[in-house]
Design a protein around this motif. Structure first.
Motif, short mmCIF file in Angstrom:
data_model
loop_
_atom_site.label_atom_id
_atom_site.label_comp_id
_atom_site.label_asym_id
_atom_site.label_seq_id
_atom_site.Cartn_x
_atom_site.Cartn_y
_atom_site.Cartn_z
N PRO A 458 -11.06 2.86 5.57
CA PRO A 458 -10.94 3.09 4.11
C PRO A 458 -12.28 2.89 3.39
O PRO A 458 -13.04 1.96 3.69
CB PRO A 458 -9.91 2.05 3.68
CG PRO A 458 -9.92 1.01 4.74
CD PRO A 458 -10.23 1.73 6.01
N LYS A 459 -12.57 3.79 2.45
CA LYS A 459 -13.81 3.70 1.67
C LYS A 459 -13.64 2.88 0.40
O LYS A 459 -14.61 2.40 -0.18
CB LYS A 459 -14.29 5.10 1.30
CG LYS A 459 -14.63 5.99 2.50
CD LYS A 459 -15.07 7.37 2.03
CE LYS A 459 -15.41 8.26 3.22
NZ LYS A 459 -15.84 9.62 2.78
N ARG A 489 5.51 4.56 -2.67
CA ARG A 489 5.23 5.01 -1.31
C ARG A 489 3.77 5.43 -1.11
O ARG A 489 3.29 5.47 0.01
CB ARG A 489 6.12 6.20 -0.95
CG ARG A 489 7.61 5.88 -0.92
CD ARG A 489 8.43 7.11 -0.62
NE ARG A 489 9.86 6.83 -0.61
CZ ARG A 489 10.54 6.42 0.45
NH1 ARG A 489 9.91 6.26 1.61
NH2 ARG A 489 11.84 6.19 0.37
N ASN A 490 3.07 5.74 -2.20
CA ASN A 490 1.72 6.31 -2.06
C ASN A 490 0.63 5.27 -1.88
O ASN A 490 -0.20 5.37 -0.99
CB ASN A 490 1.41 7.19 -3.29
CG ASN A 490 2.34 8.39 -3.37
OD1 ASN A 490 2.70 8.97 -2.35
ND2 ASN A 490 2.74 8.76 -4.58
N ILE A 491 0.62 4.25 -2.72
CA ILE A 491 -0.51 3.31 -2.67
C ILE A 491 -0.13 1.95 -2.10
O ILE A 491 -1.00 1.12 -1.84
CB ILE A 491 -1.13 3.12 -4.07
CG1 ILE A 491 -0.10 2.53 -5.05
CG2 ILE A 491 -1.67 4.45 -4.60
CD1 ILE A 491 -0.69 2.19 -6.41
N LEU A 492 1.18 1.68 -1.89
CA LEU A 492 1.59 0.42 -1.28
C LEU A 492 1.34 0.48 0.23
O LEU A 492 1.90 1.34 0.92
CB LEU A 492 3.06 0.13 -1.57
CG LEU A 492 3.62 -1.16 -0.95
CD1 LEU A 492 2.91 -2.38 -1.52
CD2 LEU A 492 5.13 -1.25 -1.19
N ARG A 493 0.53 -0.41 0.76
CA ARG A 493 0.17 -0.39 2.18
C ARG A 493 0.98 -1.39 3.00
O ARG A 493 1.51 -1.04 4.05
CB ARG A 493 -1.33 -0.68 2.35
CG ARG A 493 -2.23 0.34 1.69
CD ARG A 493 -1.94 1.74 2.21
NE ARG A 493 -2.72 2.75 1.51
CZ ARG A 493 -2.52 4.05 1.63
NH1 ARG A 493 -1.55 4.49 2.41
NH2 ARG A 493 -3.27 4.91 0.97
N THR A 494 1.03 -2.63 2.55
CA THR A 494 1.76 -3.64 3.33
C THR A 494 2.54 -4.55 2.39
O THR A 494 2.17 -4.77 1.24
CB THR A 494 0.80 -4.52 4.17
OG1 THR A 494 -0.11 -5.20 3.29
CG2 THR A 494 0.03 -3.68 5.17
N VAL A 495 3.64 -5.08 2.95
CA VAL A 495 4.44 -6.11 2.29
C VAL A 495 4.56 -7.25 3.28
O VAL A 495 4.88 -7.03 4.46
CB VAL A 495 5.84 -5.59 1.90
CG1 VAL A 495 6.62 -6.67 1.15
CG2 VAL A 495 5.74 -4.33 1.07
N PHE A 519 -2.19 -3.06 -2.09
CA PHE A 519 -2.25 -1.68 -2.60
C PHE A 519 -3.63 -1.10 -2.28
O PHE A 519 -4.65 -1.80 -2.35
CB PHE A 519 -2.02 -1.65 -4.11
CG PHE A 519 -0.68 -2.19 -4.52
CD1 PHE A 519 0.41 -1.36 -4.61
CD2 PHE A 519 -0.52 -3.55 -4.84
CE1 PHE A 519 1.65 -1.86 -5.01
CE2 PHE A 519 0.70 -4.05 -5.23
CZ PHE A 519 1.79 -3.21 -5.31
N ARG A 520 -3.67 0.21 -1.99
CA ARG A 520 -4.95 0.89 -1.77
C ARG A 520 -4.74 2.39 -1.92
O ARG A 520 -3.76 2.95 -1.45
CB ARG A 520 -5.50 0.58 -0.38
CG ARG A 520 -6.92 1.12 -0.18
CD ARG A 520 -7.47 0.87 1.23
NE ARG A 520 -6.79 1.72 2.21
CZ ARG A 520 -6.01 1.27 3.18
NH1 ARG A 520 -5.81 -0.03 3.30
NH2 ARG A 520 -5.42 2.09 4.02
N ASP A 521 -5.69 3.02 -2.57
CA ASP A 521 -5.72 4.48 -2.70
C ASP A 521 -6.91 4.98 -1.90
O ASP A 521 -8.04 4.54 -2.12
CB ASP A 521 -5.84 4.88 -4.17
CG ASP A 521 -5.59 6.38 -4.37
OD1 ASP A 521 -5.85 7.16 -3.42
OD2 ASP A 521 -5.16 6.77 -5.47
N ASP A 522 -6.66 5.85 -0.94
CA ASP A 522 -7.74 6.33 -0.07
C ASP A 522 -8.64 7.37 -0.75
O ASP A 522 -9.62 7.81 -0.16
CB ASP A 522 -7.15 6.93 1.22
CG ASP A 522 -6.49 5.87 2.09
OD1 ASP A 522 -6.92 4.69 1.99
OD2 ASP A 522 -5.55 6.21 2.84
N LYS A 523 -8.29 7.76 -1.99
CA LYS A 523 -9.09 8.79 -2.68
C LYS A 523 -9.93 8.23 -3.83
O LYS A 523 -10.89 8.88 -4.27
CB LYS A 523 -8.18 9.89 -3.22
CG LYS A 523 -7.43 10.64 -2.11
CD LYS A 523 -6.53 11.71 -2.71
CE LYS A 523 -5.78 12.45 -1.61
NZ LYS A 523 -4.87 13.49 -2.17
#
Length: 551
Positions: A458-459, A489-495, A519-523
């Motif tokens: 991830p950047k 569903r889009n930016i939630l990575r782990t719980v 949370f993380r957005d790859d864009k």
């Protein structure tokens, strides 16, 4: 063999000497002075020599007198007609019975006697008269008895000897060596085979009647080779083998990989019997029953690996081996809804006792649900199945106190549980045991369809939010995880659940969960506003669906 009396002992001696079972009756107890071979109605009571009252089946062959049954033919004698201290006159019976009929009767009544053992493997029909005369002569010699009648031989349908066509080229192909025909002829005749005819490279053989197990051409090959000597067959200088294409997924390599991983975590592999008992099931169990079970304890094919695993644990606990981690790769069997047979492959894990040995006292603790859960998820993650992407649900089974199931799509892939106290009590186990199971076929299907994908690092940075939730004790963590993934569903990575608390400051019937959300957005880089908006929706859903309160 326990001595009984001189007459019965002589009959047993001749049985061991000739392989022919015999039965001696008290002649004065034969009512009507008749011996009748017949079948009686199902449910007819009969008291055997061991003083046990048994219910006969319509298929049981019985030796009777004019009024009553005297003996279960080829299996066990009756209590009233046997030879006693007061017996003065005896009647000796020597017979040949169908192996299949005797085997079914013996299994039906749970009996295994010296007579049934020999009859069900095939007695020699040509030795019955000899064994009878041999018994009568020994009784006369050793007891001073007098033979009062001629031998009565009833043989309406003479048993034909088994005839087999045997080819020399077939023998040579199996042996991998050319064996001289004269040598083969000498071996066969020495073993008692009668050569009915000989053609070029072929024999027509009559099998000795006492060799009931020789029924096929390959059986004759075995007889020749065991006398010729396997050590006399040289190993060829050149070996030939076919190259077969390797499957896309090598199941054996996958099994070895999982077994090695679990062995490194302290698991010992076990192999339990595929035969089990009906006591491990219920009225709804679709057991595959054996037609001729060896015993009531081994009368069905197992529907689960758990009974064998618990028996192994009990065996070890009784020998003071209390810290156990076990794994078994095995199959289960059951009847389908349409009456067809279903065979399934499973991987089962069991844990009990402490997580480390006694020398590590500071780190030694009782094995719990999460220790086994860690091992199960490590297996799935190692082979390429990301457990965070699997759907998790709570399951309830009669054998489990609680448990969790992993779904890939709509199919169950794995599950994990704690055995209930009732289940452990039935197995005489007095400490907690945890179990897990992987559906091997489902695992193989998933991996066969799975393709390796490369994802760059991830950047953009991730953001974390923590919630301390006050919940009812009945609420499971998987419900929180399900709601979180449903909300975003889009930016939630782990719980992740990182703390559980019950006690002082918490109302009875409640518990506190500390849960983190990444949370993380790859864009692009996320902002606090975006994350706070998602957290607001999530908190609303948790309050509505689970009656959660923020602490």
């Amino acid at each position: 063999l326990n001595p009984i009396n001189n007459v019965v002992d002589i009959a047993n001696y001749v049985m061991y000497e000739t392989g022919q079972p015999l039965h001696v009756f008290d002649a004065d107890e034969i009512q009507g002075n008749k011996v009748v071979i017949k079948k009686l109605d199902s449910g007819t009571p009969f008291k055997t020599l061991d003083e046990q009252d048994r219910k006969l089946d319509r298929k049981d062959l019985m030796i009777c007198n004019a009024e009553n049954a005297m003996c279960i033919a080829g299996v066990f004698g009756g209590f009233t007609s046997g030879v006693k201290e007061s017996t003065k006159n005896i009647f000796i019976e020597s017979a040949y019975f169908s192996p299949a009929g005797i085997r079914k009767t013996a299994r039906r009544h749970g009996l295994s006697t010296d007579a049934s053992y020999r009859y069900e493997r095939g007695a020699n029909p040509e030795v019955t008269v000899f064994a009878l005369k041999r018994t009568a002569m020994l009784i006369k010699e050793l007891t001073g008895a007098m033979i009062s009648s001629d031998v009565v031989d009833v043989y309406p349908e003479k048993q034909k000897r088994t005839e087999i066509s045997f080819r020399l080229d077939y023998l040579n192909r199996i042996a991998g060596k050319v064996i001289n025909g004269d040598k083969v002829t000498n071996i066969l005749t020495s073993l008692g085979f009668e050569i009915l005819g000989m053609r070029e490279q072929s024999y027509d053989l009559s099998v000795p009647p006492y060799r009931a197990e020789v029924t096929r051409e390959i059986d004759v090959v075995e007889e020749v080779l065991r006398i010729y000597g396997y050590n006399n067959i040289e190993i060829p200088e050149r070996m030939q083998s076919a190259i077969t294409p390797r499957p896309a997924l090598d199941e054996m390599a996958l099994k070895n990989r999982i077994a090695s991983l679990l062995a490194a975590r302290g698991f010992k592999e076990v192999m339990n019997n595929s035969l089990s008992s009906e006591k491990y099931g219920s009225e709804k169990s679709n057991f595959v029953k054996l037609m001729n079970p060896l015993s009531n304890e081994l009368s069905v094919l197992r529907m689960s690996l758990n009974p064998g695993g618990l028996e192994t644990i009990r065996f070890n606990l009784n020998r003071k081996s209390e810290d156990l981690k076990l794994v078994e790769f095995g199959k289960t069997y059951e009847h389908g809804e349409n009456g067809d047979f279903i065979e399934s492959s499973k991987v089962a894990l069991w844990c009990t006792g402490h997580t480390s040995n006694e020398s590590w006292r500071k780190t030694q603790k009782e094995t719990d649900f999460y220790d086994l859960k860690e091992s199960l998820e490590l297996v799935l993650n190692t082979v390429g199945i990301k457990t965070e992407k699997l759907k998790k649900t709570v399951f309830e089974e009669s054998f489990a106190e609680f448990g969790m199931e992993y779904y890939f799509g709509k199919k169950s892939t794995a599950r994990i549980w704690k055995f209930s106290d009732e289940t452990l009590s039935k197995s005489d186990i007095d400490q907690d045991v945890y179990g897990a199971e992987i559906d091997w076929a489902q695992l193989v299907n998933i991996l066969s369809e799975m393709h390796t994908k490369f994802t760059p690092l991830p950047k953009f940075p991730s953001m974390r939010r923590d919630l301390a939730l006050l919940l009812d004790e009945s609420v499971q963590y998987v419900e929180i995880e399900r709601i979180a993934k449903d909300v975003e569903r889009n930016i939630l990575r782990t719980v992740n659940l990182f703390d559980v608390y019950k006690g002082k400051g918490i109302d009875p019937g409640k518990k506190s969960y500390a849960v983190s959300f990444e949370f993380r957005d790859d864009k692009k880089t996320l902002t606090d506003i975006q994350v706070d908006k998602v957290m607001g929706k999530l908190i609303t859903r948790l309050k509505k669906d689970l009656s959660a309160e923020l602490r």
